[in-house]
Design a protein around this motif. Sequence first.
Motif, mmCIF file in Angstrom:
data_model
loop_
_atom_site.group_PDB
_atom_site.id
_atom_site.type_symbol
_atom_site.label_atom_id
_atom_site.label_comp_id
_atom_site.label_asym_id
_atom_site.label_seq_id
_atom_site.Cartn_x
_atom_site.Cartn_y
_atom_site.Cartn_z
ATOM 1 N N LEU A 107 37.603 49.546 44.825
ATOM 2 C CA LEU A 107 38.115 48.241 44.409
ATOM 3 C C LEU A 107 38.850 48.346 43.071
ATOM 4 C CD1 LEU A 107 35.057 46.051 45.442
ATOM 5 C CD2 LEU A 107 37.321 46.041 46.525
ATOM 6 N N LYS A 108 38.304 49.125 42.156
ATOM 7 C CA LYS A 108 38.959 49.320 40.854
ATOM 8 C C LYS A 108 40.321 49.984 41.025
ATOM 9 C CE LYS A 108 35.276 49.876 37.439
ATOM 10 N NZ LYS A 108 34.625 50.899 36.581
ATOM 11 N N GLU A 114 43.953 48.487 39.939
ATOM 12 C CA GLU A 114 44.898 49.187 39.069
ATOM 13 C C GLU A 114 46.228 49.415 39.771
ATOM 14 O OE1 GLU A 114 42.910 52.757 37.889
ATOM 15 O OE2 GLU A 114 41.407 51.661 36.710
ATOM 16 N N ARG A 115 46.163 49.797 41.025
ATOM 17 C CA ARG A 115 47.380 50.095 41.785
ATOM 18 C C ARG A 115 48.303 48.887 41.889
ATOM 19 N NH1 ARG A 115 47.278 52.316 47.991
ATOM 20 N NH2 ARG A 115 49.518 52.394 48.311
ATOM 21 N N TYR A 116 47.713 47.710 42.103
ATOM 22 C CA TYR A 116 48.514 46.504 42.294
ATOM 23 C C TYR A 116 48.524 45.609 41.056
ATOM 24 C CZ TYR A 116 48.706 47.983 47.094
ATOM 25 O OH TYR A 116 48.939 48.718 48.223
ATOM 26 N N ASP A 117 48.080 46.143 39.930
ATOM 27 C CA ASP A 117 48.095 45.421 38.662
ATOM 28 C C ASP A 117 47.409 44.054 38.778
ATOM 29 O OD1 ASP A 117 48.633 45.159 35.945
ATOM 30 O OD2 ASP A 117 50.530 44.113 36.328
ATOM 31 N N ARG A 118 46.211 44.083 39.302
ATOM 32 C CA ARG A 118 45.394 42.876 39.467
ATOM 33 C C ARG A 118 44.055 43.088 38.774
ATOM 34 N NH1 ARG A 118 49.531 40.551 41.087
ATOM 35 N NH2 ARG A 118 50.079 40.362 43.256
ATOM 36 N N ALA A 162 38.330 41.082 39.955
ATOM 37 C CA ALA A 162 37.932 39.820 40.600
ATOM 38 C C ALA A 162 38.988 39.356 41.601
ATOM 39 C CB ALA A 162 37.685 38.740 39.549
ATOM 40 N N ASP A 163 40.265 39.486 41.249
ATOM 41 C CA ASP A 163 41.345 39.101 42.171
ATOM 42 C C ASP A 163 41.302 39.933 43.449
ATOM 43 O OD1 ASP A 163 42.326 37.156 40.473
ATOM 44 O OD2 ASP A 163 43.844 38.478 39.583
ATOM 45 N N VAL A 164 41.053 41.228 43.309
ATOM 46 C CA VAL A 164 40.993 42.110 44.474
ATOM 47 C C VAL A 164 39.807 41.734 45.354
ATOM 48 C CG1 VAL A 164 40.632 44.486 45.223
ATOM 49 C CG2 VAL A 164 42.207 44.000 43.362
ATOM 50 N N VAL A 165 38.662 41.486 44.745
ATOM 51 C CA VAL A 165 37.470 41.106 45.527
ATOM 52 C C VAL A 165 37.717 39.793 46.257
ATOM 53 C CG1 VAL A 165 35.050 40.421 45.355
ATOM 54 C CG2 VAL A 165 35.873 42.409 44.088
ATOM 55 N N ARG A 166 38.313 38.829 45.575
ATOM 56 C CA ARG A 166 38.616 37.541 46.232
ATOM 57 C C ARG A 166 39.555 37.751 47.418
ATOM 58 N NH1 ARG A 166 39.786 35.859 40.854
ATOM 59 N NH2 ARG A 166 37.875 35.047 39.924
ATOM 60 N N ALA A 167 40.586 38.572 47.237
ATOM 61 C CA ALA A 167 41.547 38.829 48.319
ATOM 62 C C ALA A 167 40.863 39.511 49.492
ATOM 63 C CB ALA A 167 42.698 39.687 47.802
ATOM 64 N N VAL A 168 40.021 40.494 49.209
ATOM 65 C CA VAL A 168 39.312 41.198 50.279
ATOM 66 C C VAL A 168 38.421 40.225 51.053
ATOM 67 C CG1 VAL A 168 37.522 42.930 50.727
ATOM 68 C CG2 VAL A 168 39.422 43.457 49.195
ATOM 69 N N LEU A 169 37.753 39.332 50.345
ATOM 70 C CA LEU A 169 36.897 38.351 51.024
ATOM 71 C C LEU A 169 37.728 37.377 51.857
ATOM 72 C CD1 LEU A 169 34.286 37.605 48.226
ATOM 73 C CD2 LEU A 169 33.881 38.779 50.396
ATOM 74 N N ARG A 170 38.847 36.903 51.291
ATOM 75 C CA ARG A 170 39.701 35.963 52.036
ATOM 76 C C ARG A 170 40.244 36.598 53.315
ATOM 77 N NH1 ARG A 170 42.416 34.735 46.929
ATOM 78 N NH2 ARG A 170 41.210 33.056 45.996
#
Length: 83
Positions: free
Chosen positions: A27-28, A32-36, A39-47
């Motif tokens: 997730l980290k 880093e890869r998408y400059d997010r 928390a944003d990545v976790v929210r996107a994965v859940l959505r």
Amino acid sequence: MKDRMRAKVRGEHCLNIFVSYELKEKLKRLAERYDRTLADVVRAVLRIGIPMMEGISEAEETMVKEYIELFRKFRKIKNLKEI
């Protein structure tokens, strides 16, 4: 009314979960890869993941129902052959 809504929202929308070190690192890296933020990545994965899981659950239910119907048909055919 606003105070009631604000008080209700403050703690009830939080979620604390424990994940493996490997999953956290993945997730980290995504963050880093998408400059997010993480928390944003976790929210996107859940959505994204929730509708997928719902679809999988529905597919499993359909598969089980179809299998049961097929099994019943085979049983009826077997009983007809025995008569």
